[in-house]
Design a protein around this motif. Structure first.
Motif, PDB file in Angstrom:
ATOM      1  N   VAL A  40      -6.209  -4.765  -4.299  1.00  0.00           N
ATOM      2  CA  VAL A  40      -5.320  -3.732  -3.758  1.00  0.00           C
ATOM      3  C   VAL A  40      -4.829  -2.803  -4.874  1.00  0.00           C
ATOM      4  N   GLU A  94       5.803   2.984   1.638  1.00  0.00           N
ATOM      5  CA  GLU A  94       4.710   2.032   1.474  1.00  0.00           C
ATOM      6  C   GLU A  94       4.703   1.037   2.624  1.00  0.00           C
ATOM      7  N   GLY A 131      -0.129   3.685   3.862  1.00  0.00           N
ATOM      8  CA  GLY A 131      -0.778   2.915   4.905  1.00  0.00           C
ATOM      9  C   GLY A 131      -1.383   3.777   6.000  1.00  0.00           C
ATOM     10  N   GLY A 141       0.418  -4.766   3.369  1.00  0.00           N
ATOM     11  CA  GLY A 141      -0.890  -4.958   3.978  1.00  0.00           C
ATOM     12  C   GLY A 141      -1.269  -6.412   4.159  1.00  0.00           C
ATOM     13  N   HIS A 200       0.852  -1.189   0.000  1.00  0.00           N
ATOM     14  CA  HIS A 200       0.000   0.000   0.000  1.00  0.00           C
ATOM     15  C   HIS A 200       0.886   1.236   0.000  1.00  0.00           C
ATOM     16  N   ASN A 231      -0.491   1.695  -5.331  1.00  0.00           N
ATOM     17  CA  ASN A 231      -0.369   0.385  -4.684  1.00  0.00           C
ATOM     18  C   ASN A 231       0.267  -0.599  -5.649  1.00  0.00           C
ATOM     19  N   GLY A 247      -6.010   0.970  -5.666  1.00  0.00           N
ATOM     20  CA  GLY A 247      -5.453   2.169  -5.024  1.00  0.00           C
ATOM     21  C   GLY A 247      -4.275   2.708  -5.817  1.00  0.00           C
TER      22      GLY A 247
END
Length: 120
Positions: free
Chosen positions: A100, A75, A13, A78, A10, A106, A103
């Motif tokens: 994911v 990053e 986060g 996740g 991510h 991401n 995003g």
């Protein structure tokens, strides 16, 4: 067939999502995993919550501990799943379907899992 880790990264986060948004993402993720499982290629997986995490960094031969999974990176990881695939290309195709990636910024990292047979 080899096993591959599909690692969910991510970009930010620290963003706070609503409980409804998190629930929608979880459903999408579970549906994605189910499509892999129906092919008998899902091995395991887990989410990695952002709370109760620490990062240990070697700075000038001293072990520095920071709160959270953030440290000095842009990053966070996740979660991850492990899949069986005939090649890294097949594992990448699984990764392309991960929610994911909705995003901005991401990413999914695909890594072959080393075996104990001496060949990596």
């Amino acid at each position: 067939m080899d096993e591959y880790a599909l690692i969910m990264r991510h970009e930010d986060g620290m963003k706070v999502a609503s409980p409804e948004q998190i629930q929608a993402w979880m459903k999408q993720t579970m549906d994605w995993i189910q499509t892999i499982a129906t092919q008998n290629k899902f091995v395991s997986g887990t989410g990695l919550p952002f709370s109760d995490a620490r990062v240990v960094i070697n700075k000038n031969s001293k072990k520095v501990v920071t709160n959270g999974p953030f440290g000095e990176i842009k990053e966070t990881i996740g979660g991850l799943i492990v899949v069986r695939a005939s090649s890294i290309d097949e594992a990448v195709e699984f990764a392309k379907g991960c929610p994911v990636l909705q995003g901005e910024g991401n990413s999914m990292e695909v890594r072959k899992i080393a075996k104990n047979d001496g060949v990596h």
